[in-house]
Design an enzyme around this catalytic site. Sequence first.
Site, PDB file in Angstrom:
ATOM      1  N   GLU A  86       1.179  -1.516  -0.323  1.00 39.79           N
ATOM      2  CA  GLU A  86       0.807  -0.400   0.129  1.00 39.79           C
ATOM      3  C   GLU A  86       1.383   1.638  -0.003  1.00 39.79           C
ATOM      4  OE1 GLU A  86      -4.160  -0.940   2.101  1.00 39.79           O
ATOM      5  OE2 GLU A  86      -2.443   0.363   2.879  1.00 39.79           O
ATOM      6  N   LEU A  87       1.888   1.360   1.174  1.00 41.30           N
ATOM      7  CA  LEU A  87       3.070   2.597   1.005  1.00 41.30           C
ATOM      8  C   LEU A  87       3.267   2.599  -0.782  1.00 41.30           C
ATOM      9  CD1 LEU A  87       4.152   4.613   3.225  1.00 41.30           C
ATOM     10  CD2 LEU A  87       5.362   2.693   3.504  1.00 41.30           C
TER      11      LEU A  87
END
Length: 1206
Positions: A86-87
Amino acid sequence: MASSSSSSRNWVYDVFPSFSGEDVRVTFLSHFLKELDRKLIISFKDNEIERSQSLDPELKQAIRTSRIAVVVFSEKYASSSWCLDELLEIVNCKEELDQLIIPVFYGLDPSHVRKQTGNFGEAFAKTCQRKTEDESKLWRQSLTDVASLLGYHSQNWPNEAKMIEAIANDILAKLNLAPSKDFEDFVGMEDHIANMSVLLHLESDEVRMVGIWGTSGSGKTSIARVLYNQLSRQFQGRIFIDRAFVSKSLEIYKSANPDDYNMKLHLLRNFLSEILDKKDIRISCLGAVEERLKHQKVLIFIDDLDDQVVLDTLVGQTQWFGSGSRIILVTKDKHFLRAHGIDHIYEVCLPSQKLALEMFSRYAFRQNFPPDGLIELASEVALCAGNLPLGLKVLGSYLRGRDKEDLMDMLPRLRNGLDGKIEKTLRLSYDGLNDKKDKAILRHIACLFNGEKVSNIKLLLAHSGLDVNIGLKNLVEKSLIYVREGIVEMHSLLQEMGKEIVRAQSNEPGEREFLMDSKDICDLLEDNTGTKKIIGISLDMDETDELRIHESAFKEMRNLLFLEIYTKEWYQQRLTTRKSDQKKEVRWHLPEGFDYLPHKLRLLRLDDYPRRCMPSNFCPQNLVKLQMQGSKLERLWEGVHTLGGLKKIDLKRSIHLKEIPDLSMATNLETLDLSDCSSLVELPSSIQYLNKLEQLIMSGCSNVETLPNGINLQSLDTLDLQGCSRLNIFPDISTNISVLLIKNTCIEEITSHLCLMNLTVLRIMNENFWKTVQPLTPLMAMLPHTLGRLFLSDIPSLVEIPSSIQNFTKLDILQITDCINLETLPTGINLHHLYTLNLSGCSRLDTFPNISTNIRQLLLQRTGIEEVPWWIEKFTKLTYMTMEKCNNLVRVSLNIYKLKQLTAEFSGCGSLTEASWNGSPSEVAIATDNIHSKFPIQGLDEAFSYHPSYYQRKVGFTFKFLNLDPEAILHNQSIIFNSMILLGEEVPSYFTHQSIGSGESLTNIPLLHTSLSQQFFKFRACAVVVFDSKPINSGNAIHIHVNCRFKDRFGNSFDSSGQLHDFYTPMTDSHLFILDCRIPLNDVNAPLAQGNYDHVDMQIHIKKIWQGPLYMNDSKLTFNGWGIRLLEESSSLENRLSNSNTIPHVCEAGEDNLVNKTEHREECVETTVVKRQRETGSESRLREAPLKKPLLFPASDTQEEHKTSL
């Protein structure tokens, strides 16, 4: 280089949160998302979707369509490859799409994230073991990049609530959603928006219609405008339709039929052109809305809705619009909303008195509270506006820049009439009533019936032909009146508008339907200029010195239905202690020839009526209500009259009244009030026919010896015989009585054959009644177990309360007072419904009562109780306890502090000393530890941060120690309080900054090192006040609050007002009123924590509380000075309750030293004062008290701090 401009993108979400669910889902994240919802910020919610090894396409799309990503780094964030992916996607969106990123370091050192060290680094290394070097490198770079951005570090905030609020406000600013400056003076707007967000339920894909409903001038349009500005970006199409839009669209159809088809098409064409942003749209049918918008998510506001055609044409059905659409309808007529099937309706209520004063101050003075010396004047002006936001704005803007003398000169004008702008706005509501009958009912209420019971209004207007039932409902739905607990209430400005409408009917008072102005009425009655057009007269006798009535004054007023000549101050005048303050009694002048009152009268009230009898030609057959308080009547009338409509007779305080007429024809009479008719000897036998009589009130009829016996008044509910001192036989007049009051009579017994099975309230206070050894035993056997309230007094033979008291399971009030031989209470019982217990004056009772743990009020003054025991903690609902003049009381358990809503009084307890509160060391530890575990300080500070008014309203340890040494009490760390009253003539030296003489201001007070870095700016204040007398049946009551002006060395300042403290004392000596004050450093006060303020000026405001007719507060108040002491969160006890001493700080992760390392300081206050004065070069005008190393204890806010976290 970003591939597309962020401003041109259609973002689906405002915020995408990236987090480790295991760490924060049920803690930080849930509170964070709730705050975003409150502020109408749209966030992506994953609804706990199942996570796999690769990033879900739904999540990836959500990331790419979110304007801001909030990355919550926690200990296990690096343990999840999902989170790291996600990051990585978020960082890519930052580069490609100009997405904004806000990092939050939850319980982590930002450097550990940035450098992948510590426990975080170890978890990251384990996750990388399953990945290639390239993948690990990308993750590592993403962590470093994001952790280097400006973010929020949880360890630098005193609690989560404050940090979450700051993050949410930061997001609003980044989204350019900060509230418009146009409405910054509308105090309370944020609460309105939060309430609306619940009804709007923006997360849902349904099409929802929501109504905003309220009276004219209440702020509906302002709320709608703010909502529109904040929501518009989330919708494909948007439009705000106001009255001007509709008028312009229909201008060419002014003369058309309201249902004209072409007119509707033209309106619809303009509507679609605006919402679709297209010109020259062609439509041929009314179904075009659904054709054009059924696949579009749209936002539609219709303001000031008063036309059903507009509603049906533009937003007739929810299926016309695409999923997620929201339609908000703003109206003062609730009927439009209900008729359209709208169930989600937000009622815009008026602000509280405190918020109204703040709102007025912003408009008038450009600050949150009135300037020095203007608080009382400003409060009165705000009162003239009736707390109506429109009125506050108009009057505040009108008075801006004027001095005190100008304000004083304008007050009479403000009191006596409406401002033109306000009247014009309110008049629209009246003109909008389609039915003449509804308008007539509104005028009746404005001129006569505001504050009257609905049932009484219906009776008084029963034969008026006004369709009262329907009319009242219509007025409620159009927000012109409110009905609360059966009482009709009309806003003061609407009432004044209604009166103005009546005044405008004619320049001649005799040609109007209602008369309310004292001069007009007095002139008309004296000059005999009344006409048949008058149907109601209401004269307040307190507004005139004398009343002269022409002998034929009422003969031309043949249609007069309502006549009120009343005095509100009747009782107060007779309670006033000083003759010099008594108001001269109004003199009636009735000529000998006066013998006529109109026969159509339905309401007749003549207070202080001067004649011995009513006019000889008076015909009362149409009366519904007869009220003659304080009259000189000896009798009402001769003979028998048809009184079928009469519901109430009130002759209270008619001390010359000797007889009651034959009432056999008053078969619908419900109330007969003869209280304090001290010359009355008997009731007529005709009372037996009053089978609808519900209340017979004869308290104070000291010459009545007997009442009719052998009858059964079927509806009699209340019988009040208190003070009938010659009555010696209990009257057998009804078996249905539920409230029986026989205090101070000669009645010696209630005969055993008497059936009182409906009795719920019994008051017996009479020494003659109690002769047996166990006086309560036979009474208990006679009473029904459903009894709810029992009041007994002066039973010299009572030694113990029988255990059979436990059979009265519905008992909610038990009062057994002045029983000087009572020693024993039953044990092992728990009266579950008991909320008030009064054992005052039972001087031999030496043990604390334990017959119910549900008690809320406990009155134990003048008892022999020796100790407040440890099990006081079980009384969790206790809010008030008085042990005044308990001379044997020697010890109070510290467990009393577990009762977080308690107000306690210990004045006059001669054996109570400072040591009485210390207990054993172990008990102190147990008590304070329990306070910490059960009522965390952080949670309560959090509650107060969100709702400052909650603190003053709900929580407060208030103590009165009138016999103890102030210095010893103030330095006793065991005593925690919100407010305290002590006896004393000068400010104790504990208060380090004191006024010179009776000055109200303290200036150039140096702030302590951490004063503005805590959650609250805290201080204690002490005012010396002397009262010269004690009002009858009352005491002295005052409001105290302290206003602060924070200053920096460049001359910048910030004003903030303190909370209001109420004090009451029955004594007249010199008092020390001590209050704990706190100003939350959030919301409107946020600039305090962000500025460089180093000094503060303070001003104290003291105002007497006028408590109404039973509390004639006529004593004089003398203010003899005051002082303050600044507080830090640094006492040993408070540190045990909450170990939070770091300041809130937005961390910049590019530095290694991210935590603000503010040291805990206990420097001598005197040193700080001197140092600050040198730095600023200012001369303090304060008288410094002798200083030592400060003893800083938990103040009143500890009570608030005892509440659990929101």
